[in-house]
Design an enzyme around this catalytic site. Sequence first.
Site, short mmCIF file in Angstrom:
data_model
loop_
_atom_site.label_atom_id
_atom_site.label_comp_id
_atom_site.label_asym_id
_atom_site.label_seq_id
_atom_site.Cartn_x
_atom_site.Cartn_y
_atom_site.Cartn_z
N ALA A 8 1.06 -1.32 -0.07
CA ALA A 8 -0.12 -0.04 0.10
C ALA A 8 0.75 1.28 -0.09
O ALA A 8 0.58 2.27 1.03
CB ALA A 8 -0.69 -0.02 1.11
N ARG A 37 0.16 1.87 8.15
CA ARG A 37 -0.12 2.25 6.85
C ARG A 37 -1.55 1.98 6.40
O ARG A 37 -2.19 2.82 5.75
CB ARG A 37 0.86 1.76 5.85
CG ARG A 37 0.96 2.58 4.87
CD ARG A 37 2.51 2.47 4.17
NE ARG A 37 3.12 3.64 3.57
CZ ARG A 37 3.91 3.72 2.60
NH1 ARG A 37 4.49 2.61 2.12
NH2 ARG A 37 4.33 4.85 1.94
N VAL A 85 5.50 -4.08 -3.80
CA VAL A 85 6.22 -3.87 -2.57
C VAL A 85 7.50 -3.32 -3.09
O VAL A 85 7.90 -3.29 -4.23
CB VAL A 85 6.61 -5.32 -2.05
CG1 VAL A 85 5.16 -6.03 -1.43
CG2 VAL A 85 7.20 -6.20 -2.81
N THR A 87 11.53 -2.40 -3.48
CA THR A 87 12.48 -3.19 -3.87
C THR A 87 13.92 -2.44 -3.69
O THR A 87 14.47 -2.17 -4.56
CB THR A 87 12.46 -3.67 -5.21
OG1 THR A 87 12.06 -2.64 -6.04
CG2 THR A 87 11.42 -4.78 -5.58
N LEU A 158 4.39 5.92 -13.48
CA LEU A 158 3.76 7.06 -13.03
C LEU A 158 5.08 7.96 -12.48
O LEU A 158 5.84 7.37 -11.59
CB LEU A 158 2.82 6.87 -12.07
CG LEU A 158 2.98 6.12 -10.87
CD1 LEU A 158 3.42 6.83 -9.44
CD2 LEU A 158 1.82 5.27 -10.23
N LEU A 216 13.79 -0.39 -16.46
CA LEU A 216 14.97 0.24 -16.09
C LEU A 216 15.50 1.19 -17.25
O LEU A 216 15.95 2.04 -16.75
CB LEU A 216 15.97 -1.07 -15.96
CG LEU A 216 15.76 -2.02 -14.93
CD1 LEU A 216 16.98 -2.89 -14.81
CD2 LEU A 216 15.60 -1.59 -13.40
N CYS A 271 13.43 6.08 -7.67
CA CYS A 271 13.42 4.98 -8.68
C CYS A 271 14.73 5.10 -9.42
O CYS A 271 15.52 4.10 -9.85
CB CYS A 271 12.46 5.22 -9.56
SG CYS A 271 10.71 3.93 -9.13
N GLN A 273 18.02 6.45 -9.19
CA GLN A 273 19.47 5.78 -8.82
C GLN A 273 19.22 4.41 -8.53
O GLN A 273 20.20 3.66 -9.04
CB GLN A 273 19.63 6.46 -7.53
CG GLN A 273 21.09 5.92 -6.94
CD GLN A 273 21.62 6.65 -5.93
OE1 GLN A 273 21.56 7.85 -5.85
NE2 GLN A 273 22.00 6.17 -4.68
N ARG A 341 12.44 9.98 -0.20
CA ARG A 341 13.51 8.85 -0.71
C ARG A 341 14.52 9.51 -1.57
O ARG A 341 14.13 10.04 -2.94
CB ARG A 341 12.85 7.80 -1.33
CG ARG A 341 12.18 6.99 -0.23
CD ARG A 341 11.42 5.86 -0.69
NE ARG A 341 10.28 6.12 -1.46
CZ ARG A 341 9.43 5.51 -1.78
NH1 ARG A 341 9.54 3.84 -2.04
NH2 ARG A 341 8.15 5.67 -2.58
#
Length: 450
Positions: A8, A37, A85, A87, A158, A216, A271, A273, A341
């Site tokens: 979530a 959460r 989830v 990674t 997105l 990627l 995402c 890096q 992040r």
Amino acid sequence: MNICCIGAGYVGGTTMAIIAQRCPRVQTTIVDMNAARIAAWNSDALPVYEPGLEEIIREVRGRNLIFSTDIAGAIKRADLIFVCVNTPTKTYGLGAGRAADLRYIESVARTIAEHAGSPKIIVEKSTIPVKTAESISAILAANTRGIRFQVLSNPEFLAEGTAIGDLQNPDRVLIGGERTPEGEAAVKTLAEIYASWVPRERIITTSLWSSELSKLVANAFLAQRISSINAISAVCEATGADIDEVAHVIGRDSRIGPKFLKASIGFGGSCFQKDILNLVYLCDHFGLSEVAAYWEHVVRMNDHQKKRFSTRIVKALFNTVAEKKIAILGFAFKKNTNDVRESPAIAVCRDLLAEHARLSVYDPKVTPEDIRRELADAADSRLTIARTAYEACEGAHAIALLTEWDEFKALDFARIFASMPKPAFVFDGRNILDLPKLRTLGFQASGIGR
Ligand code: UDX
Ligand code: UDX
């Protein structure tokens, strides 16, 4: 049709909200191992800030979207399971600092195997290295008492801050599947869901590997454009050219295009890096060391840009920021998100704290806990979190605008400047902003300079 989404987070929450909205006959359930959460998603204070999301959640929550901690039950009921989830990059052992940590993906695969009582389509949405679907399939096949699973790759494109628009009107939807009759049927099932609101010609289907790799590569290309323009910003600063003018000129070449050419203090987010490092790891694994080095430099240039920025502040403030108050406006990795992040603000704040500056940080959406957590190693009495931008800026020697929140444009810089020791500095990650420059950038700086 019954859909379950495991995870979530930003991706799972927003994606399911749109599916629930656009496909009212589909029943969707989002589960997460983090009970707090789930409770937040069920409350009025959603854990994710995303423009437009709250309204959609209010419309679909309890109708055909539910948030739950009953992972086993949701798996049992589902025909189709999205895996969303996280990674993160591995911090230990083989591939530390570069390879993706796939333990959550593996544990989800095992949980699905344990609870599924009927055939399922598993959709990997988390960004992962190529061939992960193969591992998921292997774990499922070895544990499922003859139940058949199809694993699809359906990467998310997105961008935070514009996620709702990106989902409602995507450039493309990518679905990768096995080139077998069962695989193709599963691809068709997922494509039907998206076709409820996405034109067919934008739904691209490929093999599993192509799909995983494409995600990627898409992020690597986007990040590479930013590192390229940031590299040129250093040349502009050294030589007196204007980086915005240069970016405008090259962006007008239709072969290059105008997007992702905005020089900055460096890219952040969960995402870019991570995905480049995954690509680098993959290249090394296959013995492609020159290719690995090429992509690794995109990340190195990004680190360099962040360092260059903090050094610039110190230099401008007469080579010492010790005990000087510096206002940090914006801590999220970009505007319109509460996500921190890999935010470039983290590196900049750490550098300045290491120089013993006193930081006063303000961000409209990031919580004080998140700011303190990110700066934990360096956090000391020199760090304060301000409740307003004015409080952060009051009496500061310098202001660093690190996130382009719209509300900063409306600040009364005349009032702010009046409170600052002179000379007062404003940095926006590219320039030291004098008052006319603030005005050309659209800041409310009319009173300034009189
Ligand atoms: C994440 C990654 O950052 C992104 O690269 C990937 O493409 C998709 O997953 P995001 O949704 O932003 O995107 O992550 P995050 O907000 O961390 O959410 C992941 C959720 O999964 C967390 O709430 C976490 O509690 C949950 N989770 C994780 C599980 O429910 N089970 C697990 O085993 C692991
Ligand atoms: C990105 C991809 O855009 C998305 O397709 C993918 O699914 C996830 O990763 P996101 O990280 O949410 O999305 O935001 P994005 O808008 O791509 O911005 C990433 C970083 O690049 C931000 O820190 C932003 O400030 C920076 N950036 C972006 C620049 O420095 N200059 C630009 O011109 C554009």
